[in-house]
Design an enzyme around this catalytic site. Structure first.
Site, PDB file in Angstrom:
ATOM      1  N   GLU A  29       0.882  -1.182   0.000  1.00  9.48           N
ATOM      2  CA  GLU A  29       0.000   0.000   0.000  1.00  9.48           C
ATOM      3  C   GLU A  29       0.909   1.217   0.000  1.00  9.48           C
ATOM      4  O   GLU A  29       1.433   1.616   1.048  1.00  9.48           O
ATOM      5  CB  GLU A  29      -0.905  -0.011   1.253  1.00  9.48           C
ATOM      6  CG  GLU A  29      -1.865  -1.197   1.318  1.00  9.48           C
ATOM      7  CD  GLU A  29      -3.047  -1.078   0.350  1.00  9.48           C
ATOM      8  OE1 GLU A  29      -3.312   0.047  -0.130  1.00  9.48           O
ATOM      9  OE2 GLU A  29      -3.672  -2.102   0.061  1.00  9.48           O
ATOM     10  N   CYS A  34      -2.543   9.669   2.317  1.00  2.51           N
ATOM     11  CA  CYS A  34      -2.064   9.026   1.083  1.00  2.51           C
ATOM     12  C   CYS A  34      -3.043   9.203  -0.058  1.00  2.51           C
ATOM     13  O   CYS A  34      -2.637   9.239  -1.214  1.00  2.51           O
ATOM     14  CB  CYS A  34      -1.797   7.552   1.322  1.00  2.51           C
ATOM     15  SG  CYS A  34      -3.246   6.681   1.914  1.00  2.51           S
TER      16      CYS A  34
HETATM   17  P1  NAD Z   1       7.990   5.051   5.171  1.00  2.00           P
HETATM   18  O1  NAD Z   1       8.082   4.156   3.984  1.00  2.00           O
HETATM   19  O2  NAD Z   1       9.117   5.973   5.445  1.00  2.00           O
HETATM   20  O3  NAD Z   1       7.805   4.169   6.505  1.00  2.00           O
HETATM   21  C1  NAD Z   1       6.814   3.185   6.618  1.00  2.00           C
HETATM   22  C2  NAD Z   1       7.223   2.181   7.675  1.00  2.00           C
HETATM   23  O4  NAD Z   1       8.402   1.486   7.247  1.00  2.00           O
HETATM   24  C3  NAD Z   1       7.539   2.753   9.045  1.00  2.00           C
HETATM   25  O5  NAD Z   1       7.004   1.910  10.030  1.00  2.00           O
HETATM   26  C4  NAD Z   1       9.059   2.729   9.082  1.00  2.00           C
HETATM   27  O6  NAD Z   1       9.589   2.620  10.400  1.00  2.00           O
HETATM   28  C5  NAD Z   1       9.348   1.484   8.294  1.00  2.00           C
HETATM   29  N1  NAD Z   1      10.698   1.458   7.696  1.00  2.00           N
HETATM   30  C6  NAD Z   1      11.432   2.514   7.276  1.00  2.00           C
HETATM   31  N2  NAD Z   1      12.596   2.083   6.759  1.00  2.00           N
HETATM   32  C7  NAD Z   1      12.584   0.732   6.849  1.00  2.00           C
HETATM   33  C8  NAD Z   1      13.515  -0.294   6.489  1.00  2.00           C
HETATM   34  N3  NAD Z   1      14.678  -0.018   5.907  1.00  2.00           N
HETATM   35  N4  NAD Z   1      13.176  -1.568   6.733  1.00  2.00           N
HETATM   36  C9  NAD Z   1      11.973  -1.870   7.298  1.00  2.00           C
HETATM   37  N5  NAD Z   1      11.087  -0.959   7.680  1.00  2.00           N
HETATM   38  C10 NAD Z   1      11.378   0.336   7.459  1.00  2.00           C
HETATM   39  O7  NAD Z   1       6.616   5.812   4.998  1.00  2.00           O
HETATM   40  P2  NAD Z   1       5.993   6.961   5.910  1.00  2.00           P
HETATM   41  O8  NAD Z   1       6.825   8.174   5.767  1.00  2.00           O
HETATM   42  O9  NAD Z   1       5.717   6.445   7.273  1.00  2.00           O
HETATM   43  O10 NAD Z   1       4.587   7.176   5.179  1.00  2.00           O
HETATM   44  C11 NAD Z   1       4.442   8.017   4.073  1.00  2.00           C
HETATM   45  C12 NAD Z   1       4.273   7.229   2.794  1.00  2.00           C
HETATM   46  O11 NAD Z   1       3.296   6.217   2.959  1.00  2.00           O
HETATM   47  C13 NAD Z   1       3.747   8.080   1.661  1.00  2.00           C
HETATM   48  O12 NAD Z   1       4.408   7.719   0.463  1.00  2.00           O
HETATM   49  C14 NAD Z   1       2.275   7.715   1.588  1.00  2.00           C
HETATM   50  O13 NAD Z   1       1.676   7.919   0.341  1.00  2.00           O
HETATM   51  C15 NAD Z   1       2.320   6.272   1.935  1.00  2.00           C
HETATM   52  N6  NAD Z   1       1.030   5.834   2.456  1.00  2.00           N
HETATM   53  C16 NAD Z   1       0.279   4.963   1.741  1.00  2.00           C
HETATM   54  C17 NAD Z   1      -0.962   4.572   2.213  1.00  2.00           C
HETATM   55  C18 NAD Z   1      -1.839   3.619   1.470  1.00  2.00           C
HETATM   56  O14 NAD Z   1      -2.849   3.193   2.030  1.00  2.00           O
HETATM   57  N7  NAD Z   1      -1.546   3.256   0.241  1.00  2.00           N
HETATM   58  C19 NAD Z   1      -1.394   5.071   3.435  1.00  2.00           C
HETATM   59  C20 NAD Z   1      -0.589   5.950   4.137  1.00  2.00           C
HETATM   60  C21 NAD Z   1       0.618   6.322   3.659  1.00  2.00           C
END
Ligand code: NAD
Length: 459
Positions: free
Chosen positions: A210, A244
């Site tokens: 997602e 998002c």
């Molecule tokens: P992110 O990808 O930075 O982080 C998401 C999660 O991944 C967090 O829990 C983080 O701790 C973890 N993470 C980060 N680096 C990692 C690694 N190397 N290994 C494993 N886990 C790791 O995203 P964010 O900044 O929290 O959220 C924003 C993004 O999420 C935007 O692009 C937004 O569009 C997207 N988003 C999508 C939806 C959807 O339903 N499609 C919903 C909300 C947000």
């Protein structure tokens, strides 16, 4: 920190006892989860306020209420979803009985983002529990106050051998990804999604992605303008744009440019007053890194509305930018904040052509009274899902699967789709032993002619 390996092994042992296959066990766990969310409602408002200054109304509408409503929905339907699904049997297999059994994957991993830190960790978890899985849930460290309450809620609702929350950031995420899971459900950025998929590929673990992207809103000349202004302003400035499925940018028909922008200005004023910084109904940017990134975009267009910033309180006012180019950073990157660049168009064909050439967005919002043109957008432009004449609401209908397409993700969830996302569909053909048509067995002499006939008759 908990010993992750033993936590996962413990869940694997528990899964193998078969307890989670019992539908009553799943319903009881969901009931406890709902109770735990309800009993921490006030703490959740406080935590969401401290992480994002989320107004209580928004916290209920898009987080707490989404969860309790989804649990009630799933509990109402779960018994029927878990029944083996009857399928037709084709002539070649006659006589036989065909069934599809929904089987839990096993031990699953759910990784959530910070913007809807309750909804986007517990909503997938509801699907995982409903389908009979064990789960490790890792909320985002960035919304750390809410992460703590999510962990508390999970701890109260479920034993660690069934569901466990593991708090932490990138490092903990990496440690988790080094382990083998039976399914990974990831919500976050495409950049981290790529890391998750690489790790999953080591064990051939199926994943649901997602992700995000640039979701357009398009206002055509025949739209209801004041309605469109309200619905776009609400979808864009909810949670200060950190959504998002928020409309990322606006494509506006030239013929209605001036009246629409005037309506957008009055709508923003109606919603948040003369000084949105004083409004109790407007959230803040989650941290300084996000604030600085967003503030940088203010240079990428002419500020028509808003543009006020205050780094100390991480405030960025509801902002509308004009005259941005497609090449500007604000039009190249996902904005994820309260800035709305507006681009003007004359011909819907040009819009469709442009959108087809871009990565597939998570959502699309088209405002027009013309059903034929709505159908054209749906048919010709690839995107995850969307709403006609409104924003965001397609994701609030539990009868509609929610998910992205292409770079905005794959797989979907919500309602029955969540149950499906966490289930393997095991197909079984059950053959009786009374009859045994010898056609397929050697020696084959004289049989090919008959086999060909059967193949043409097969349905
Ligand atoms: P992110 O990808 O930075 O982080 C998401 C999660 O991944 C967090 O829990 C983080 O701790 C973890 N993470 C980060 N680096 C990692 C690694 N190397 N290994 C494993 N886990 C790791 O995203 P964010 O900044 O929290 O959220 C924003 C993004 O999420 C935007 O692009 C937004 O569009 C997207 N988003 C999508 C939806 C959807 O339903 N499609 C919903 C909300 C947000």
């Amino acid at each position: 920190m908990k010993d992750l390996k033993s936590l996962i092994e413990n869940q694997r042992r528990f899964f193998l006892t078969g307890r989670t296959r019992d539908v009553s066990f799943r319903i009881e766990a969901l009931k406890r989860l709902k109770q735990a969310v309800e009993s921490h409602e006030q703490e959740l408002y406080k935590a969401l306020d401290s992480d994002l200054r989320k107004p209580a109304m928004e916290s209920f509408m898009s987080e707490i209420g989404m969860i309790t409503r989804e649990i009630s929905f799933v509990m109402r339907h779960l018994r029927s979803w878990t029944r083996p699904e009857k399928a037709r049997t084709n002539l070649l297999n006659f006589p036989a009985r065909s069934r599809i059994y929904a089987e839990p994957y096993g031990v699953t991993l759910i990784i959530g983002p910070w913007n809807y830190p309750l909804q986007l960790t517990l909503l997938p978890l509801i699907g995982a529990i409903a389908a009979g899985n064990c789960s490790i849930v890792k909320p985002s460290e960035i919304a750390h106050a809410t992460s703590g309450i999510v962990a508390k809620i999970i701890g109260e609702a479920c034993g660690e051998e069934h569901v466990a929350a593991v708090e932490g950031g990138k490092g903990v995420g990496e440690q988790l990804l080094a382990e083998r899971f039976d399914h990974i459900f990831f919500t976050g950025s495409a950049a981290v999604g790529w890391i998750v998929m690489q790790a999953a590929s080591q064990h051939l673990t199926p994943v649901t992605m997602e992700l995000g992207g640039k979701s357009p809103a398009i206002v055509d000349a025949d739209a209801d303008l004041s309605m469109a202004a309200r619905r776009i302003a609400w979808g864009k400035f909810l949670n200060a744009g950190q959504t998002c499925v928020a409309p990322d940018y606006l494509l506006l028909h030239a013929a209605i440019k001036d009246p629409f922008l005037a309506l957008l200005r009055t709508t923003i004023k109606d919603f948040y007053g003369d000084d949105p910084q004083k409004s109790p109904d407007y959230a803040r940017i989650v941290n300084n890194a996000q604030f600085d990134r967003l503030a940088g975009y203010l240079r990428d267009g002419d500020i028509l509305i808003g543009g006020e910033i205050d780094r100390r309180t991480r405030y960025i006012g509801p902002t509308v930018l004009l005259n941005s180019s497609w090449d500007a950073r604000v039009m190249q990157e996902e904005i994820f904040g309260p800035l709305l660049p507006v681009l003007i168009f004359d011909d819907l064909d040009d819009v469709i052509g442009k959108l087809i050439s871009m990565p597939r967005p998570l959502s699309l919002y088209y405002f027009s009274r013309n059903r034929k043109k709505q159908k054209r957008i749906i048919r010709d432009v690839p995107f995850g899902g969307g709403t006609m004449n409104d924003t965001i609401l397609h994701m609030v209908n539990p009868h509609l699967p929610f998910g992205g397409a292409g770079q905005s993700g794959f797989g979907s969830y919500h309602g029955k789709a969540s149950f499906d996302a966490f289930s393997h569909r095991k197909s079984i053909l059950a053959r009786p032993t009374l009859l045994d048509n010898p056609l397929r067995y050697p020696p084959y002499a004289g049989k090919l002619r008959w086999l060909k006939k059967f193949f043409t008759w097969d349905r």
